[in-house]
Design a protein around this motif. Structure first.
Motif, PDB file in Angstrom:
ATOM      1  N   GLY B  16       0.791  -1.219   0.000  1.00 23.39           N
ATOM      2  CA  GLY B  16       0.000   0.000   0.000  1.00 23.39           C
ATOM      3  C   GLY B  16       0.826   1.273   0.000  1.00 23.39           C
ATOM      4  O   GLY B  16       0.293   2.361  -0.248  1.00 23.39           O
ATOM      5  N   ALA B  17       2.101   1.172   0.259  1.00 20.38           N
ATOM      6  CA  ALA B  17       2.970   2.347   0.298  1.00 20.38           C
ATOM      7  C   ALA B  17       3.511   2.663  -1.095  1.00 20.38           C
ATOM      8  O   ALA B  17       3.427   1.856  -2.020  1.00 20.38           O
ATOM      9  CB  ALA B  17       4.127   2.118   1.271  1.00 20.38           C
ATOM     10  N   LEU B  18       4.105   3.855  -1.185  1.00 19.67           N
ATOM     11  CA  LEU B  18       4.695   4.304  -2.447  1.00 19.67           C
ATOM     12  C   LEU B  18       5.944   3.486  -2.774  1.00 19.67           C
ATOM     13  O   LEU B  18       6.781   3.232  -1.916  1.00 19.67           O
ATOM     14  CB  LEU B  18       5.065   5.779  -2.350  1.00 19.67           C
ATOM     15  N   VAL B  19       6.051   3.103  -4.033  1.00 18.86           N
ATOM     16  CA  VAL B  19       7.255   2.447  -4.522  1.00 18.86           C
ATOM     17  C   VAL B  19       8.078   3.467  -5.297  1.00 18.86           C
ATOM     18  O   VAL B  19       7.542   4.163  -6.171  1.00 18.86           O
ATOM     19  CB  VAL B  19       6.915   1.269  -5.458  1.00 18.86           C
ATOM     20  N   LEU B  20       9.357   3.568  -4.963  1.00 12.68           N
ATOM     21  CA  LEU B  20      10.280   4.450  -5.684  1.00 12.68           C
ATOM     22  C   LEU B  20      11.573   3.697  -5.913  1.00 12.68           C
ATOM     23  O   LEU B  20      12.282   3.364  -4.966  1.00 12.68           O
ATOM     24  CB  LEU B  20      10.552   5.724  -4.900  1.00 12.68           C
ATOM     25  N   LEU B  21      11.865   3.426  -7.160  1.00 13.67           N
ATOM     26  CA  LEU B  21      13.120   2.774  -7.532  1.00 13.67           C
ATOM     27  C   LEU B  21      13.912   3.765  -8.371  1.00 13.67           C
ATOM     28  O   LEU B  21      13.422   4.257  -9.373  1.00 13.67           O
ATOM     29  CB  LEU B  21      12.869   1.485  -8.317  1.00 13.67           C
ATOM     30  N   ARG B  22      15.148   3.987  -7.943  1.00 10.81           N
ATOM     31  CA  ARG B  22      15.936   5.065  -8.555  1.00 10.81           C
ATOM     32  C   ARG B  22      16.860   4.557  -9.651  1.00 10.81           C
ATOM     33  O   ARG B  22      17.485   3.493  -9.524  1.00 10.81           O
ATOM     34  CB  ARG B  22      16.756   5.777  -7.478  1.00 10.81           C
ATOM     35  N   CYS B  23      16.957   5.369 -10.691  1.00 11.61           N
ATOM     36  CA  CYS B  23      17.819   5.031 -11.828  1.00 11.61           C
ATOM     37  C   CYS B  23      18.419   6.309 -12.380  1.00 11.61           C
ATOM     38  O   CYS B  23      17.701   7.264 -12.675  1.00 11.61           O
ATOM     39  CB  CYS B  23      17.022   4.317 -12.913  1.00 11.61           C
ATOM     40  N   ASN B  24      19.721   6.336 -12.497  1.00 15.82           N
ATOM     41  CA  ASN B  24      20.422   7.434 -13.163  1.00 15.82           C
ATOM     42  C   ASN B  24      21.192   6.861 -14.344  1.00 15.82           C
ATOM     43  O   ASN B  24      21.726   5.758 -14.284  1.00 15.82           O
ATOM     44  CB  ASN B  24      21.362   8.140 -12.196  1.00 15.82           C
ATOM     45  N   TYR B  25      21.269   7.636 -15.395  1.00 16.09           N
ATOM     46  CA  TYR B  25      21.912   7.135 -16.604  1.00 16.09           C
ATOM     47  C   TYR B  25      22.973   8.095 -17.077  1.00 16.09           C
ATOM     48  O   TYR B  25      23.007   9.265 -16.693  1.00 16.09           O
ATOM     49  CB  TYR B  25      20.870   6.927 -17.707  1.00 16.09           C
ATOM     50  N   SER B  26      23.824   7.582 -17.919  1.00 17.93           N
ATOM     51  CA  SER B  26      24.814   8.399 -18.594  1.00 17.93           C
ATOM     52  C   SER B  26      24.774   8.027 -20.066  1.00 17.93           C
ATOM     53  O   SER B  26      24.828   6.842 -20.403  1.00 17.93           O
ATOM     54  CB  SER B  26      26.215   8.133 -18.012  1.00 17.93           C
ATOM     55  N   SER B  27      24.650   9.049 -20.903  1.00 19.34           N
ATOM     56  CA  SER B  27      24.584   8.774 -22.335  1.00 19.34           C
ATOM     57  C   SER B  27      25.113   9.957 -23.112  1.00 19.34           C
ATOM     58  O   SER B  27      24.785  11.101 -22.797  1.00 19.34           O
ATOM     59  CB  SER B  27      23.142   8.467 -22.755  1.00 19.34           C
ATOM     60  N   SER B  28      25.875   9.669 -24.132  1.00 18.47           N
ATOM     61  CA  SER B  28      26.452  10.732 -24.951  1.00 18.47           C
ATOM     62  C   SER B  28      25.477  11.203 -26.028  1.00 18.47           C
ATOM     63  O   SER B  28      25.706  12.233 -26.667  1.00 18.47           O
ATOM     64  CB  SER B  28      27.751  10.238 -25.603  1.00 18.47           C
ATOM     65  N   VAL B  29      24.406  10.482 -26.218  1.00 17.83           N
ATOM     66  CA  VAL B  29      23.379  10.853 -27.189  1.00 17.83           C
ATOM     67  C   VAL B  29      22.032  10.740 -26.499  1.00 17.83           C
ATOM     68  O   VAL B  29      21.919  10.064 -25.461  1.00 17.83           O
ATOM     69  CB  VAL B  29      23.406   9.943 -28.436  1.00 17.83           C
ATOM     70  N   PRO B  30      21.006  11.419 -27.018  1.00 15.35           N
ATOM     71  CA  PRO B  30      19.681  11.270 -26.412  1.00 15.35           C
ATOM     72  C   PRO B  30      19.292   9.799 -26.369  1.00 15.35           C
ATOM     73  O   PRO B  30      19.240   9.137 -27.394  1.00 15.35           O
ATOM     74  CB  PRO B  30      18.788  12.070 -27.361  1.00 15.35           C
ATOM     75  N   LYS B  78       5.331   3.817  -8.192  1.00 17.64           N
ATOM     76  CA  LYS B  78       3.978   3.256  -8.188  1.00 17.64           C
ATOM     77  C   LYS B  78       3.333   3.752  -6.892  1.00 17.64           C
ATOM     78  O   LYS B  78       3.922   3.629  -5.815  1.00 17.64           O
ATOM     79  CB  LYS B  78       3.993   1.738  -8.234  1.00 17.64           C
ATOM     80  N   PRO B  79       2.143   4.323  -6.972  1.00 17.80           N
ATOM     81  CA  PRO B  79       1.546   4.961  -5.789  1.00 17.80           C
ATOM     82  C   PRO B  79       1.291   3.992  -4.632  1.00 17.80           C
ATOM     83  O   PRO B  79       1.474   4.350  -3.471  1.00 17.80           O
ATOM     84  CB  PRO B  79       0.226   5.534  -6.322  1.00 17.80           C
ATOM     85  N   SER B  80       0.902   2.768  -4.954  1.00 17.44           N
ATOM     86  CA  SER B  80       0.501   1.837  -3.897  1.00 17.44           C
ATOM     87  C   SER B  80       1.028   0.448  -4.227  1.00 17.44           C
ATOM     88  O   SER B  80       0.589  -0.185  -5.192  1.00 17.44           O
ATOM     89  CB  SER B  80      -1.025   1.818  -3.774  1.00 17.44           C
ATOM     90  N   ALA B  81       1.944  -0.039  -3.405  1.00 16.09           N
ATOM     91  CA  ALA B  81       2.572  -1.336  -3.667  1.00 16.09           C
ATOM     92  C   ALA B  81       1.614  -2.481  -3.392  1.00 16.09           C
ATOM     93  O   ALA B  81       0.802  -2.441  -2.457  1.00 16.09           O
ATOM     94  CB  ALA B  81       3.822  -1.492  -2.809  1.00 16.09           C
ATOM     95  N   HIS B  82       1.765  -3.499  -4.200  1.00 14.83           N
ATOM     96  CA  HIS B  82       0.983  -4.723  -4.036  1.00 14.83           C
ATOM     97  C   HIS B  82       1.955  -5.881  -3.858  1.00 14.83           C
ATOM     98  O   HIS B  82       3.078  -5.841  -4.353  1.00 14.83           O
ATOM     99  CB  HIS B  82       0.115  -4.938  -5.288  1.00 14.83           C
ATOM    100  N   MET B  83       1.505  -6.899  -3.168  1.00 14.10           N
ATOM    101  CA  MET B  83       2.388  -8.042  -2.902  1.00 14.10           C
ATOM    102  C   MET B  83       2.947  -8.628  -4.199  1.00 14.10           C
ATOM    103  O   MET B  83       4.092  -9.089  -4.260  1.00 14.10           O
ATOM    104  CB  MET B  83       1.654  -9.131  -2.133  1.00 14.10           C
ATOM    105  N   SER B  84       2.157  -8.578  -5.257  1.00 13.07           N
ATOM    106  CA  SER B  84       2.588  -9.153  -6.531  1.00 13.07           C
ATOM    107  C   SER B  84       3.680  -8.331  -7.213  1.00 13.07           C
ATOM    108  O   SER B  84       4.235  -8.764  -8.227  1.00 13.07           O
ATOM    109  CB  SER B  84       1.392  -9.290  -7.473  1.00 13.07           C
ATOM    110  N   ASP B  85       3.996  -7.159  -6.654  1.00 16.57           N
ATOM    111  CA  ASP B  85       5.066  -6.330  -7.235  1.00 16.57           C
ATOM    112  C   ASP B  85       6.456  -6.805  -6.816  1.00 16.57           C
ATOM    113  O   ASP B  85       7.463  -6.313  -7.342  1.00 16.57           O
ATOM    114  CB  ASP B  85       4.893  -4.863  -6.822  1.00 16.57           C
TER     115      ASP B  85
END
Lengths: 118, 112
Positions: B16-30, B78-85
């Protein structure tokens, strides 16, 4: 749409034998196919890229004589692990891309093949 | 060269809580950016993708991600976590018409 299958889903073989894994694109033409290896609890490691009718391009450190890749048609690529050893045990995943399709940048992944060498 | 960094190899959230998974990228082109989910002994399933259209991307199963060029980030929420996540999540970058580079993955645990 864009379904990729792999066969077998799991295989057990004895050390020293060879095993072939098939990767098929079921509803599109795969101009490019990729083979990945995934160790437990780790990310995917690209092994090689193959274009239909051409020799595969292997990533640095991947033995091309051990991992034979054939992409003979636009819907089938095979990975043969030759003279398998226990350290070759892993989860192998293929993906396919259709450069002429609506999403040429996207790779569609197969369900993976679990190889165990005893 | 392109690269992806996922912050946190394991993330635990309550159901039921917020899910936040962080990702940063590096790229020389879009880049094109992707989030994939992997359940045990299965292949990868595409959750969502950024291909230079809208910066807020909505995916399957209620997930979304926002492309922030200034921060070189593509965090998954994801606003609300579910066990299946509960699964392994991979962020990936592609410099277009080339290979996909995967992050190391984040294992999401859902607490009851």
């Amino acid at each position: 749409g864009a379904v990729v299958s792999q066969h077998p889903s799991w295989v057990i073989c004895k050390s020293g034998t060879s095993v072939k894994i098939e990767c098929r694109s079921l509803d599109f033409q795969a101009t490019t196919m990729f083979w990945y290896r995934q160790f437990p609890k780790q990310s995917l490691m690209l092994m090689a890229t193959s274009n239909e009718g051409s020799k595969a391009t292997y990533e640095q450190g991947v033995e091309k004589d051990k991992f034979l890749i054939n992409h003979a048609s636009l819907t089938l690529s095979t990975l043969t692990v030759t003279s398998a050893h226990p350290e070759d045990s892993s989860f192998y995943i293929c993906s396919a891309r259709d450069l002429g399709g609506p999403s040429p940048y996207e790779q569609y992944f197969g369900p993976g093949t679990r190889l165990t060498v005893t | 060269a392109q690269s992806v960094t996922q912050l946190g190899s394991h993330v635990s959230v309550s159901e039921g809580a917020l899910v936040l998974l962080r990702c940063n990228y590096s790229s020389s082109v879009p880049p094109y950016l992707f989030w994939y989910v992997q359940y045990p002994n299965q292949g990868l399933q595409l959750l969502l993708k950024y291909t230079s259209a809208a910066t807020l991307v909505k995916g399957i199963n209620g997930f979304e991600a926002e492309f922030k060029k200034s921060e070189t980030s593509f965090h998954l929420t994801k606003p609300s976590a579910h066990m299946s996540d509960a699964a392994e999540y991979f962020c990936a970058v592609s410099p277009r018409d080339d290979k996909i580079i995967f992050g190391k993955g984040t294992r999401l645990h859902i607490l009851p």
